[in-house]
Motif scaffolding. Structure first.
Motif, PDB file in Angstrom:
ATOM      1  N   VAL A 369       0.795  -1.163   0.104  1.00 46.22           N
ATOM      2  CA  VAL A 369      -0.150  -0.113  -0.033  1.00 46.22           C
ATOM      3  C   VAL A 369       0.815   1.246   0.137  1.00 46.22           C
ATOM      4  O   VAL A 369       0.384   2.223  -0.616  1.00 46.22           O
ATOM      5  CB  VAL A 369      -1.236  -0.049   1.323  1.00 46.22           C
ATOM      6  N   ALA A 370       1.932   1.180   0.866  1.00 45.73           N
ATOM      7  CA  ALA A 370       2.892   2.380   0.709  1.00 45.73           C
ATOM      8  C   ALA A 370       3.538   2.602  -0.421  1.00 45.73           C
ATOM      9  O   ALA A 370       3.503   3.815  -0.974  1.00 45.73           O
ATOM     10  CB  ALA A 370       3.758   2.198   1.985  1.00 45.73           C
ATOM     11  N   ALA A 371       4.062   1.588  -1.368  1.00 47.03           N
ATOM     12  CA  ALA A 371       4.624   1.693  -2.308  1.00 47.03           C
ATOM     13  C   ALA A 371       3.776   2.233  -3.480  1.00 47.03           C
ATOM     14  O   ALA A 371       4.147   3.216  -4.219  1.00 47.03           O
ATOM     15  CB  ALA A 371       5.238   0.495  -2.869  1.00 47.03           C
ATOM     16  N   LEU A 372       2.565   1.683  -3.613  1.00 46.39           N
ATOM     17  CA  LEU A 372       1.549   2.325  -4.515  1.00 46.39           C
ATOM     18  C   LEU A 372       1.232   3.422  -4.270  1.00 46.39           C
ATOM     19  O   LEU A 372       0.748   4.542  -5.243  1.00 46.39           O
ATOM     20  CB  LEU A 372       0.386   1.362  -4.661  1.00 46.39           C
ATOM     21  N   GLY A 373       1.108   3.650  -2.942  1.00 49.91           N
ATOM     22  CA  GLY A 373       0.595   5.255  -2.603  1.00 49.91           C
ATOM     23  C   GLY A 373       1.812   6.402  -3.012  1.00 49.91           C
ATOM     24  O   GLY A 373       1.329   7.332  -3.460  1.00 49.91           O
ATOM     25  N   VAL A 374       2.990   5.964  -2.866  1.00 48.56           N
ATOM     26  CA  VAL A 374       3.984   6.676  -3.252  1.00 48.56           C
ATOM     27  C   VAL A 374       4.143   7.015  -4.647  1.00 48.56           C
ATOM     28  O   VAL A 374       4.249   8.178  -5.378  1.00 48.56           O
ATOM     29  CB  VAL A 374       5.436   6.391  -2.828  1.00 48.56           C
ATOM     30  N   MET A 375       3.732   5.865  -5.583  1.00 50.39           N
ATOM     31  CA  MET A 375       3.982   5.977  -6.982  1.00 50.39           C
ATOM     32  C   MET A 375       2.659   6.910  -7.559  1.00 50.39           C
ATOM     33  O   MET A 375       2.710   7.230  -8.545  1.00 50.39           O
ATOM     34  CB  MET A 375       3.879   4.455  -7.630  1.00 50.39           C
ATOM     35  N   ALA A 376       1.485   6.946  -6.842  1.00 48.82           N
ATOM     36  CA  ALA A 376       0.410   7.367  -7.186  1.00 48.82           C
ATOM     37  C   ALA A 376       0.506   9.037  -6.849  1.00 48.82           C
ATOM     38  O   ALA A 376      -0.298   9.794  -7.408  1.00 48.82           O
ATOM     39  CB  ALA A 376      -0.864   6.987  -6.392  1.00 48.82           C
ATOM     40  N   ALA A 377       1.564   9.463  -6.109  1.00 44.15           N
ATOM     41  CA  ALA A 377       1.557  11.056  -5.805  1.00 44.15           C
ATOM     42  C   ALA A 377       1.666  11.705  -6.912  1.00 44.15           C
ATOM     43  O   ALA A 377       0.720  12.754  -6.901  1.00 44.15           O
ATOM     44  CB  ALA A 377       2.626  11.074  -4.908  1.00 44.15           C
ATOM     45  N   PRO A 378       2.165  11.653  -8.056  1.00 43.90           N
ATOM     46  CA  PRO A 378       2.430  12.468  -9.184  1.00 43.90           C
ATOM     47  C   PRO A 378       1.116  12.763  -9.847  1.00 43.90           C
ATOM     48  O   PRO A 378       0.836  13.519 -10.497  1.00 43.90           O
ATOM     49  CB  PRO A 378       3.458  11.814 -10.004  1.00 43.90           C
ATOM     50  N   ALA A 379       0.077  11.773  -9.614  1.00 41.75           N
ATOM     51  CA  ALA A 379      -1.194  11.853 -10.268  1.00 41.75           C
ATOM     52  C   ALA A 379      -1.892  13.061  -9.792  1.00 41.75           C
ATOM     53  O   ALA A 379      -2.926  13.489 -10.643  1.00 41.75           O
ATOM     54  CB  ALA A 379      -1.997  10.549 -10.005  1.00 41.75           C
ATOM     55  N   LEU A 380      -1.415  13.477  -8.703  1.00 41.99           N
ATOM     56  CA  LEU A 380      -2.366  14.720  -8.181  1.00 41.99           C
ATOM     57  C   LEU A 380      -1.999  16.002  -9.198  1.00 41.99           C
ATOM     58  O   LEU A 380      -2.757  16.773  -9.128  1.00 41.99           O
ATOM     59  CB  LEU A 380      -1.867  15.110  -6.669  1.00 41.99           C
ATOM     60  N   GLY A 381      -1.080  15.996  -9.741  1.00 41.16           N
ATOM     61  CA  GLY A 381      -0.686  16.979 -10.951  1.00 41.16           C
ATOM     62  C   GLY A 381      -1.470  16.786 -12.255  1.00 41.16           C
ATOM     63  O   GLY A 381      -0.694  17.347 -13.248  1.00 41.16           O
ATOM     64  N   LEU A 382      -2.126  15.727 -12.360  1.00 39.52           N
ATOM     65  CA  LEU A 382      -2.579  15.268 -13.738  1.00 39.52           C
ATOM     66  C   LEU A 382      -3.177  16.616 -14.450  1.00 39.52           C
ATOM     67  O   LEU A 382      -4.201  17.083 -13.965  1.00 39.52           O
ATOM     68  CB  LEU A 382      -3.532  14.080 -13.554  1.00 39.52           C
ATOM     69  N   ARG A 383      -2.913  16.776 -15.783  1.00 44.71           N
ATOM     70  CA  ARG A 383      -3.372  17.816 -16.504  1.00 44.71           C
ATOM     71  C   ARG A 383      -3.782  17.078 -17.748  1.00 44.71           C
ATOM     72  O   ARG A 383      -3.144  16.091 -18.381  1.00 44.71           O
ATOM     73  CB  ARG A 383      -2.556  19.007 -16.834  1.00 44.71           C
ATOM     74  N   LEU A 384      -5.273  17.615 -18.195  1.00 42.54           N
ATOM     75  CA  LEU A 384      -5.856  16.878 -19.495  1.00 42.54           C
ATOM     76  C   LEU A 384      -5.944  17.788 -20.311  1.00 42.54           C
ATOM     77  O   LEU A 384      -6.184  19.147 -20.411  1.00 42.54           O
ATOM     78  CB  LEU A 384      -6.996  16.233 -19.115  1.00 42.54           C
ATOM     79  N   ALA A 385      -5.874  17.345 -21.642  1.00 40.95           N
ATOM     80  CA  ALA A 385      -6.103  18.128 -22.928  1.00 40.95           C
ATOM     81  C   ALA A 385      -6.248  17.318 -24.007  1.00 40.95           C
ATOM     82  O   ALA A 385      -5.669  16.252 -24.192  1.00 40.95           O
ATOM     83  CB  ALA A 385      -5.151  19.213 -23.144  1.00 40.95           C
TER      84      ALA A 385
END
Length: 716
Positions: A369-385
């Motif tokens: 859970v910790a490893a996947l949580g760290v990997m998911a952190a950049p997703a907070l900056g996801l931009r779509l276009a």
């Protein structure tokens, strides 16, 4: 369900020639239909009901010349010279281009004063009455040929604009063959038999052939996006191989135990085939759920991909048992062979792995859970276009034109905005350029163009920022505020912003629907509370980590060169919902195939620890092989050069890799070992009202008198 599929498998095995001929006839019929009634694919990025779309519809009606595609022609003079010195040859080539097929109009750069400040670059526009998808084959080639005299005179000429929106790079086509070769290698290692390895590949290729041909036939009557066949091919290959793999693996296991071929084929469809139908249903429902976003092209893409899954399931439960009949005893592992020893229950890497991770299950759960949580952190900056020519391959003319335009005139010239003013209430069109030009972030405003009846005015506004820049969205809002209620902004950039906003707003509701569906289906399948909740949590972790990887590569540029990402920036708008829909189905595939074997052992032994270790050991090898094949197929589409498909394929490859090996094959057994007996219990109130789907086919093990007997055919 298991008993019904058992009978279907037995029938298909007995009547294998009829089944094979029927499938070949279907394939031939679909192929003939696609050849005679097929049309073309078109990216219709419209949002019915949105203000930008309604405004664009008005522009198309009142200003027909402004609603078609346009090509930007960039002329660049050699270092130290100016384009003014080449004015005669530029005007000569523009006159020739005006006579090219389908050209409706031309904007001369000297008349429009579209000369860069340093005098080296001129920007012309070629207008078409049709949209880019409606341009005939060879139209753009003829346009490019018209400017050859300018190139011969020493000028650099590059062409871009919306007319090149559907152009793609073919440099990576054929890379998927590498994925198929990897899949074949994995299958051969898994089965230890070339014949057994060839069956999943054969049925998967037949399935995607039928699907792609069917889409080609449907494109004659329906509007399908250009990515539809590629999505269907990618997903159809992946699930087609996997579903056949699960059935053939169960058949080989039963043959190794001494079961007759005919009964084994029927039982493989009744057990593994039931799980295939259940897993395929989850994928289809999730893909059809893309309609929740309410964007027509996204719905069409989801339904196209869902069609490939339906074909894969039908092939698996009908054609596979027929082919198993043709193979007969040749698929039975030879006594003493590695395959026979493995099927006899010899210790394997999977059994050693599950004992390791369940020795201290709480540590395993926290670590994953910790490893996947760290990997998911950049997703907070996801931009779509939406993608534009800035995402095209660097060597393409549209990308060169895009970069040259941005450097010489500013990035906003690659994404002009159309502003429509309604003058029916006495508005003054002459005052609009001053009002709109005063808006912060606006670089230039054209003179107003009046409609034939004088009721509307159309202006072209150039923002200072590019179409994928976050500040451009604020410019759109400020323009409408400055113009008042009678002014609306439209054009490809404005519509792309609307689509991105709509998809972003739909992510949470769509995720809740998908997760809720997962909980309900697994509750029905395993009659457990722990299993569905754990599966839903694992799915969210996998999606988050995959999105984090996409942000790191496609927005931040980490390792971008390794996979051919030539342009970093916002990710294609509909990638997250496609990822959630497809990964949900595939995650449930692995969940069902792993947990059903564990549940099967628990139902016989009542020992939760034994259920986890024995059930995992019996299914881990096949699930690992299926996941590796999925990753290989998806990864083979990453180098294809398509800016739309590349991030989707990358996200799916990473998502499957993490979900299969970290979530399903590590987190899941650890959670089940930690929960013990509680993992397989259901409150009595729910137990009484929920139907028993018998996903693992436990009823097939009941005495023959309790179910309909299936004739056993002797295979010679």
């Amino acid at each position: 369900m298991a008993a019904l599929l058992h009978r279907l498998g037995a029938w298909a095995h007995r009547h294998r020639r009829i089944v094979l001929v029927a499938w070949l006839a279907v394939l031939a019929g679909i192929g003939a239909l696609s050849a005679t009634a097929g049309g073309s694919y078109e990216d219709d990025f419209s949002i019915p009901g949105s203000r930008a779309q309604q405004t664009l519809d008005t522009v198309s009606h009142e200003f027909a010349a402004a609603s078609g595609a346009s090509a930007q022609v960039v002329f660049v003079a050699p270092e130290g010279l100016e384009v003014a010195g080449q004015k005669p040859v530029i005007e000569q080539t523009l006159a020739a281009a005006a006579k090219a097929p389908q050209v409706a109009g031309m904007v001369d750069p000297f008349a429009a004063k579209m000369i860069s400040p340093d005098g080296r670059t001129a920007l012309a526009n070629v207008n078409y009455a049709e949209k880019s998808a409606q341009l005939a084959d060879g139209t753009l080639d003829a346009l490019e040929d018209a400017f050859q005299p300018a190139r011969d005179a020493g000028l650099r000429v590059e062409l871009g604009g919306s007319a090149y929106a559907n152009s793609s790079d073919d440099s990576g086509q054929g890379a998927e063959v590498l994925g198929l070769l990897i899949a074949l290698a994995v299958l051969v290692i898994t089965f230890g038999s070339l014949m057994a390895a060839g069956l999943p590949l054969l049925t998967a290729l037949l399935g995607v052939g039928a699907t792609v041909a069917g889409l080609a036939a449907a494109s004659g009557a329906l509007t399908l996006p250009t990515t539809a066949p590629a999505m269907a091919l990618m997903l159809g290959l992946a699930v087609g191989i996997d579903y056949a793999l699960f059935i053939v693996a169960r058949h080989r296991s039963q043959l190794a135990a001494g079961m007759p071929v005919a009964e084994s084929a029927a039982r493989a469809i009744g057990t593994a085939g039931t799980a295939v139908v259940f897993a395929g249903l989850t994928v289809v429902i999730a893909l059809a759920g893309l309609a929740v976003v309410r964007i027509p092209f996204l719905t069409a893409m989801g339904l196209s991909a869902a069609g490939s899954v339906v074909v894969a399931v039908l092939m698996a439960v009908t054609l596979i048992p027929a082919l198993l009949g043709f193979a007969g005893e040749r698929l039975r592992p030879k006594p003493g062979s590695r395959a026979a020893r493995r099927e006899a229950g010899r210790p394997s890497l999977g059994s050693r792995w599950v004992r390791l991770i369940t020795r201290r299950p709480l540590v395993t759960v926290v670590t994953v859970v910790a490893a996947l949580g760290v990997m998911a952190a950049p997703a907070l900056g996801l931009r779509l276009a939406l993608t534009d020519n800035g995402s095209a391959p660097v060597a393409s003319t549209q990308r060169q034109a895009y970069d040259l335009t941005a450097a010489a005139f500013g990035p906003g010239f690659n994404g002009p905005l159309l502003v429509l003013a309604d003058l029916r209430d006495g508005g003054d069109a002459t005052a609009l350029p001053g009002k709109l030009g005063a808006v912060d972030g606006v670089a230039a405003v054209s003179a107003p163009q009046l409609s034939a009846d004088g009721r509307y005015a159309l202006l072209r506004v150039i923002p200072e920022t590019g179409p994928q820049d976050e500040r451009t969205e604020q410019v759109v809002a400020d323009l409408e505020a400055a113009g008042g209620p009678s002014v609306a902004v439209t054009g490809s950039t404005a519509i792309a912003l609307d689509i991105s906003d709509l998809v972003s707003a739909s992510l949470v509701p769509f995720a809740l629907i998908v997760v809720g569906l997962a909980v309900l289906l697994l509750l029905l399948a395993f009659r457990s509370i722990v299993v569905p909740l754990k599966a839903a949590l694992g799915f969210l972790l996998s999606v988050g980590a995959a999105l984090g990887a996409v942000v790191a590569v496609f927005q931040w540029g980490w390792f971008a060169d390794l996979i051919g990402v030539s342009h970093t920036g916002p990710v294609i708008t509909f990638m997250p919902v496609i990822l959630m829909a497809v990964l949900f189905g595939l995650a449930m595939d692995y969940e069902v195939f792993l947990v059903s074997r564990m549940h099967e052992v628990y139902a016989r032994s009542g020992d939760p620890r034994r259920a986890v270790t024995r059930g995992f050991g019996a299914s881990a090898r096949v699930v690992a092989a299926a996941a590796l094949i999925m990753v290989a197929v998806f990864a083979s589409f990453v180098p294809a050069g398509d800016a739309t498909l590349k991030p989707i394929a990358f996200a799916l490859a990473i998502g499957v890799l993490l979900d299969a090996f970290l979530v399903r094959m590590t987190l899941v057994p650890a959670v089940l070992a930690l929960a013990g007996h509680r993992a397989w219990r259901l409150p009595r109130s729910l137990d009484r009202v929920l139907p028993n789907l018998d996903v693992e086919g436990a009823r097939l093990a009941e005495p023959a008198k309790t179910r309909r007997a299936v004739p056993v055919e002797v295979v010679r």
